[in-house]
Write an enzyme that holds these catalytic residues in place. Structure first.
Site, PDB file in Angstrom:
ATOM      1  CG  ASN A 201      -0.291  -0.004   2.792  1.00  0.00           C
ATOM      2  OD1 ASN A 201       0.998  -0.204   2.600  1.00  0.00           O
ATOM      3  ND2 ASN A 201      -1.070   0.551   3.482  1.00  0.00           N
ATOM      4  CG  HIS A 233       1.692   5.181   3.002  1.00  0.00           C
ATOM      5  ND1 HIS A 233       0.695   4.411   2.592  1.00  0.00           N
ATOM      6  CD2 HIS A 233       2.124   4.881   4.148  1.00  0.00           C
ATOM      7  CE1 HIS A 233       0.777   3.537   3.723  1.00  0.00           C
ATOM      8  NE2 HIS A 233       1.537   3.896   4.489  1.00  0.00           N
ATOM      9  CG  MET A 374      -4.332   3.785  -6.412  1.00  0.00           C
ATOM     10  SD  MET A 374      -3.356   2.303  -6.841  1.00  0.00           S
ATOM     11  CE  MET A 374      -4.384   1.085  -7.004  1.00  0.00           C
ATOM     12  CG  HIS A 395      -2.852   4.121   9.376  1.00  0.00           C
ATOM     13  ND1 HIS A 395      -3.958   3.267   9.585  1.00  0.00           N
ATOM     14  CD2 HIS A 395      -1.955   3.675   8.500  1.00  0.00           C
ATOM     15  CE1 HIS A 395      -3.774   2.260   8.838  1.00  0.00           C
ATOM     16  NE2 HIS A 395      -2.766   2.354   8.375  1.00  0.00           N
TER      17      HIS A 395
END
Length: 472
Positions: A201, A233, A374, A395
């Site tokens: 991810n 990220h 996404m 988060h």
């Protein structure tokens, strides 16, 4: 698992032996995990058995099954009362986090050059599960610099500017890092990955500010409607994974010596003030610094590409981690106590006036960065006074499908085409990699943020929409 609704967006799991405190879940009914398919609420109850735990075992609106702790789990232990630290309460990707950069151009200005920007970012960003990095460290002394000083070391070596450190949690590094507590195998795994995105991810995403909810706070953060942003990220890569593996094994062996029993070996732990606890916190801090340097180096790459293609610059809005255990002071039962606060898939959300905030953010609170799945929105929020759960919040969106389930659900589909239909340019991901991260695999990010704000954890500032994404 019986849940008692205490108020909108707050549910309680009553304490029962061997729980030491109750469980608290911040969520709407629609966001609660399916107990038949997801054992994360059982994990919330299991975390409540840890020695020294205070207040409650908390779960954020994005809660789902994790290793030991649920992802989206927060728990604090009282150091002076034999409180423990658990590697499972931090996770394998230590200090995985999110960094937001704000460009000095708007979406209309970027559109004619978007493909060139995405090609540049795709070509310059090392990613995937293998080797490759922005910075090839020349020896152990270089790597020790990263482990001890994090983003500060990267900036000293020319990969950033001083202001970056002011807008980074802990000013870019944890000061109690101990590279000597990091195993040779972890060092070996990390040496070739400094400045790389990884897979799963993790992403580098070009976004635009689609909506602003609080113009004054957004202006303080450096955000305005229509502005182009870059969100990164990623975490500590193989180094952090190996540190977690090493210390779970070590603490599992040590628990008998401290007369500690846990309902799940994945909750292996040791007292914070034990040799095992001290060593783990030193190694964890070193991995956290590695992760921050990693995001700093990827920031450098993004800046080089933006400057070359657009002539513009990228300023750091904030960088915050969501897999850490930190020694903090909090009020518990009317007195200040020194606590070890575990945030697993959860991030700090410091309120206005907090001493750890940079001076220019002190009046408005900490920027909170919550990315969506996404192809969907991400949100910028701010910490608020009096928030529960030790000034913590969620988060991300939180998975509802495993990666295998997500791939199966996307069988016969073309994820690239689906993202293109959403006007999102993609670089560098395999069909399977994209299928694992499609929106259907995650909770509705807008519902997660609504619950987060409704529970009093933080408040909305802006909504960002994706334009292009680089994936591993």
């Amino acid at each position: 698992m019986e849940l008692v609704e205490e108020s909108p967006y707050r549910f309680r799991i009553d304490r029962r032996d061997p729980m030491r405190v109750p469980g608290v879940v911040f969520a709407s009914e629609a966001l609660l995990p399916d107990v038949g398919a997801d054992r994360s609420l059982e994990q919330v109850a299991a975390v409540a058995t840890l020695p020294g735990i205070v207040d409650a075992s908390f779960a954020m609106p994005d809660v789902h099954l994790g290793y030991g702790f649920p992802i989206g789990g927060v728990a604090a232990t009282d150091v002076a009362a034999g409180g423990v630290v658990s590697p499972g309460g931090v996770g394998f990707d230590i200090s995985c986090g999110v960094r937001l950069l704000a460009a000095d151009l708007d979406l209309a200005g970027l559109r004619p050059r978007l493909e060139a920007v995405m090609d540049g970012l795709g070509g310059a960003t090392p990613r995937g599960a293998g080797r490759g990095a922005v910075w090839h460290v020349t020896g152990r002394s270089d790597l020790d610099g990263v482990l001890r000083e994090g983003s500060r070391y990267a900036v000293q070596r020319g990969f950033g500017v001083g202001r970056d450190l002011e807008r980074c949690e802990d000013h870019g590094a944890l000061d109690d890092a101990d590279p000597g507590a990091v195993s040779p195998r972890a060092v070996e795994r990390g040496a070739t990955q400094v400045g790389s995105l990884g897979s799963g991810n993790h992403f580098l995403e070009v976004q635009s500010v689609a909506e602003v909810y609080d113009h004054d706070v957004a202006t303080t953060f450096g955000l305005w409607p229509g502005q182009v942003c870059v969100m990164i990220h990623c975490g500590s890569r193989g180094l952090g994974h190996q540190i977690c593996t090493d210390y779970v094994r070590r603490m599992e062996k040590a628990m008998r010596r401290y007369d500690i029993q846990v309902p799940d070996r994945q909750l292996a732990c040791a007292p914070v003030e034990s040799p095992e606890g001290h060593d783990y916190l030193g190694a964890m801090a070193a991995a956290a610094n590695y992760a921050r340097a990693n995001r700093q180096l990827l920031t450098h790459v993004a800046r080089v590409v933006f400057r070359r293609v657009t002539g513009g610059n990228l300023d750091l809005v904030y960088d915050v981690s969501h897999n850490q255990a930190k020694i903090e002071s909090h009020g518990v039962d009317g007195e200040r106590r020194t606590l070890c606060v575990h945030r697993k898939g959860a991030t700090r959300a410091l309120p206005p006036g907090h001493p750890d905030l940079p001076a220019d953010l002190c009046d408005v609170g900490q920027p909170v960065l919550i990315p969506g799945s996404m192809g969907t929105a991400s949100y910028v929020l701010a910490g608020v006074p009096g928030a529960p759960a030790f000034a913590s919040t969620c988060h991300g969106a939180g998975r509802v499908q495993s990666r295998k389930q997500a791939v199966r659900a996307e069988r016969g589909q073309d994820p690239h085409r689906q993202l293109a239909a959403r006007d999102v340019a993609v670089r560098g991901a395999s069909r399977r990699g994209l299928a694992e991260e499609m929106p259907a695999a995650y909770k509705d990010i807008s519902a997660v943020v609504e619950a987060t704000e409704g529970a009093g954890l933080c408040r909305k500032v802006a909504r960002l929409m994706p334009i292009g994404v680089v994936k591993g």
